[in-house]
Design a protein around this motif. Structure first.
Motif, PDB file in Angstrom:
ATOM      1  N   THR A 143      55.007  27.575  66.511  1.00  0.00           N
ATOM      2  CA  THR A 143      56.296  28.219  66.787  1.00  0.00           C
ATOM      3  C   THR A 143      56.908  28.896  65.569  1.00  0.00           C
ATOM      4  OG1 THR A 143      57.414  26.103  66.375  1.00  0.00           O
ATOM      5  CG2 THR A 143      56.801  26.613  68.660  1.00  0.00           C
ATOM      6  N   ALA A 144      56.386  28.622  64.384  1.00  0.00           N
ATOM      7  CA  ALA A 144      56.959  29.211  63.164  1.00  0.00           C
ATOM      8  C   ALA A 144      56.010  30.212  62.521  1.00  0.00           C
ATOM      9  CB  ALA A 144      57.312  28.113  62.169  1.00  0.00           C
ATOM     10  N   THR A 145      55.072  30.734  63.294  1.00  0.00           N
ATOM     11  CA  THR A 145      54.028  31.601  62.752  1.00  0.00           C
ATOM     12  C   THR A 145      54.117  33.003  63.323  1.00  0.00           C
ATOM     13  OG1 THR A 145      52.521  29.750  62.373  1.00  0.00           O
ATOM     14  CG2 THR A 145      51.532  31.932  62.560  1.00  0.00           C
ATOM     15  N   VAL A 146      54.019  33.983  62.436  1.00  0.00           N
ATOM     16  CA  VAL A 146      53.964  35.394  62.821  1.00  0.00           C
ATOM     17  C   VAL A 146      52.799  36.031  62.079  1.00  0.00           C
ATOM     18  CG1 VAL A 146      55.127  37.631  62.771  1.00  0.00           C
ATOM     19  CG2 VAL A 146      56.444  35.558  63.229  1.00  0.00           C
ATOM     20  N   PHE A 147      51.924  36.728  62.811  1.00  0.00           N
ATOM     21  CA  PHE A 147      50.807  37.443  62.216  1.00  0.00           C
ATOM     22  C   PHE A 147      51.082  38.943  62.231  1.00  0.00           C
ATOM     23  CE2 PHE A 147      48.692  33.564  63.918  1.00  0.00           C
ATOM     24  CZ  PHE A 147      48.239  33.054  62.715  1.00  0.00           C
ATOM     25  N   ARG A 148      50.693  39.611  61.149  1.00  0.00           N
ATOM     26  CA  ARG A 148      50.847  41.059  61.050  1.00  0.00           C
ATOM     27  C   ARG A 148      49.514  41.761  60.832  1.00  0.00           C
ATOM     28  NH1 ARG A 148      54.711  40.676  63.569  1.00  0.00           N
ATOM     29  NH2 ARG A 148      56.883  41.055  62.953  1.00  0.00           N
ATOM     30  N   ASN A 149      48.482  41.005  60.543  1.00  0.00           N
ATOM     31  CA  ASN A 149      47.138  41.564  60.454  1.00  0.00           C
ATOM     32  C   ASN A 149      46.138  40.462  60.731  1.00  0.00           C
ATOM     33  OD1 ASN A 149      46.556  40.191  57.880  1.00  0.00           O
ATOM     34  ND2 ASN A 149      47.947  41.705  56.968  1.00  0.00           N
ATOM     35  N   ALA A 150      44.852  40.819  60.747  1.00  0.00           N
ATOM     36  CA  ALA A 150      43.809  39.861  61.127  1.00  0.00           C
ATOM     37  C   ALA A 150      43.217  39.139  59.936  1.00  0.00           C
ATOM     38  CB  ALA A 150      42.690  40.594  61.872  1.00  0.00           C
ATOM     39  N   SER A 151      43.569  39.543  58.727  1.00  0.00           N
ATOM     40  CA  SER A 151      42.891  39.045  57.534  1.00  0.00           C
ATOM     41  C   SER A 151      43.724  38.103  56.692  1.00  0.00           C
ATOM     42  CB  SER A 151      42.464  40.228  56.662  1.00  0.00           C
ATOM     43  OG  SER A 151      43.612  40.955  56.228  1.00  0.00           O
ATOM     44  N   GLY A 152      45.049  38.292  56.700  1.00  0.00           N
ATOM     45  CA  GLY A 152      45.909  37.549  55.785  1.00  0.00           C
ATOM     46  C   GLY A 152      46.267  38.321  54.537  1.00  0.00           C
TER      47      GLY A 152
END
Length: 436
Positions: A143-152
């Motif tokens: 619930t506290a995670t947001v991804f903006r790309n696939a690699s980090g």
């Protein structure tokens, strides 16, 4: 040292700069029961770095299971994906690799170009894939995670927590055991090069069989590790290490301490079940704890050479990286279980006198902070104890201070029923008549 292995890090170990406290977090849990064994800034927002690839792999495994591709499906490297900075596999634009090679490149090489390629293959673009990653992560409880790309790779809005990364590791193991062996591979060969797993704990620390490392300047050195010994599986997360060796040493120490305390719990249950003259239950628990907790003084990193670690399975949380264990205030865990949220309760110390009825004794510990944390854990397992009064009481034993943890003013039937249920879970519990 008392009955608890205090895992203390200095500020220099994890960076004395302004980033030190902002980057560090640690979390350890039993993957089978969800019991939290250690938590330090576990819900603080952090940069995942290449731990992001755990989610990329989860999405890839799901696509394979849905039949959208197979391990032998070839994916094409676009010019955009090929432009990603190292670490990378170095496939030229227009080149192809199989899905299985992509899995190994993500796990072992932590290849950023391959991560972007997988995202493009599965969702059309990496940005669309990141949105899908975030949505799926939310469904998994991150619930506290947001991804903006696939690699980090660096993005100020790509955030997570140590607890969420532990949840993701649990989901990978639970949902895709057929692919989990990839996380245990120490190297793989592609073309004329052999790549070695960045996770040096795999194959070096007994029982460790995964999972993923990560680093960007803003995050420091991160790692998620999983391991199993004697039928018990753990997950440990360390974020914000100043160097990879510092991170790995701390992760190894957390894992060793957790397995040691779990082993001590099993010994305690075994000893408590022996046919011996029965003492007063509180006195019996007091003596048992003292006998099993005679550990030597900690080293600089909190490890110990003693063979008898603490009887309970809570590793004490230090509120300040520079503060020694003896100076710690009480610990409050907002969520005693990693995988199922439970109502939190702040446990306050209280005098032992003035109560009638029955009490539920749940342990004696070398630290008041751990006694309070234990009360919170038990309250999550038996919410009906909320009708009583949580108490931590200091008692002297052979020149040492132990802290008894119990719930006072409990109705007799409730006390007996709770202890019967906790006994089935191998949890220490004694129902005591306070009027006797």
């Amino acid at each position: 040292m008392g009955a608890i292995l205090a895992l203390v890090l200095t500020l220099t170990a994890f960076g004395a700069s302004s980033h030190g406290q902002d980057r560090y977090a640690a979390f350890v849990a039993d993957m089978d029961t969800g019991e939290v064994l250690h938590a330090r800034l576990a819900d603080a927002s952090r940069f995942p770095a290449s731990l992001t690839k755990m989610m990329t792999l989860y999405m890839l495994f799901e696509a394979i299971e849905r039949g959208e591709l197979t391990l032998q499906t070839r994916m094409t490297m676009s010019r955009e994906a090929a432009s990603r900075p190292p670490s990378k596999l170095g496939v030229a634009a227009g080149g192809t690799v199989t899905a299985e090679t992509a899995i190994r490149a993500l796990v072992i090489r932590s290849a950023n170009d391959v991560a972007a390629m997988v995202g493009e293959h599965l969702a059309g673009s990496e940005s669309a894939f990141a949105e899908a990653m975030t949505a799926r992560a939310m469904e998994l409880g991150l619930t506290a995670t947001v991804f903006r790309n696939a690699s980090g790779l660096p993005d100020p809005n790509q955030r997570t927590t140590a607890r969420d990364m532990a949840r993701l590791a649990h989901a990978l193991h639970l949902d895709f055991p057929q692919y989990f062996h990839y996380f245990n591979e120490r190297s793989f060969r592609h073309g004329d090069r052999t790549y070695t797993n960045h996770n040096t704990l795999v194959g070096r620390v007994t029982g460790i069989d995964g999972l993923k490392t990560g680093y960007i300047r803003a995050s420091g050195f991160n790692v998620v590790v999983t391991g199993q010994r004697d039928g018990t599986r753990l997950v440990a997360v360390v974020m914000g290490g100043a160097t990879a060796p510092v991170r790995d040493a701390h992760a190894e120490e957390l894992v060793e301490a957790a397995f040691s305390t779990l082993d001590a719990r099993r010994q305690g249950v075994m000893l408590a079940s022996l046919n011996a003259p029965r003492l007063n239950p509180i006195r019996e628990q007091e003596i048992l704890t003292a006998e099993l907790s005679g550990v030597a003084a900690p080293t600089a990193m909190g490890s110990t050479e003693a063979a008898a670690p603490p009887v309970r399975v809570v590793l004490e949380d230090t509120p300040d990286l520079a503060r020694p264990a003896a100076a710690q205030p009480a610990v409050t865990m907002d969520e005693p279980n990693l995988f199922a949220a439970a109502a939190a309760s702040t446990i306050a110390a209280a005098p032992a006198s003035g109560f009638t009825g029955w009490a539920v004794q749940v342990g004696a510990f070398g630290s008041e902070a751990v006694a309070r944390a234990r009360l919170e854990t038990v309250l999550a397992l038996a919410p009906e104890l909320g009708t009583g009064r949580p108490v931590t009481e200091a008692v002297q034993r052979d020149g040492r201070t132990l802290w008894r943890a119990r719930f006072d003013a409990i109705e007799q039937g409730t006390a007996r029923a709770v202890c019967a249920r906790l006994a089935r879970l191998n949890e220490a519990c004694f129902a005591v008549n306070q009027d006797a």
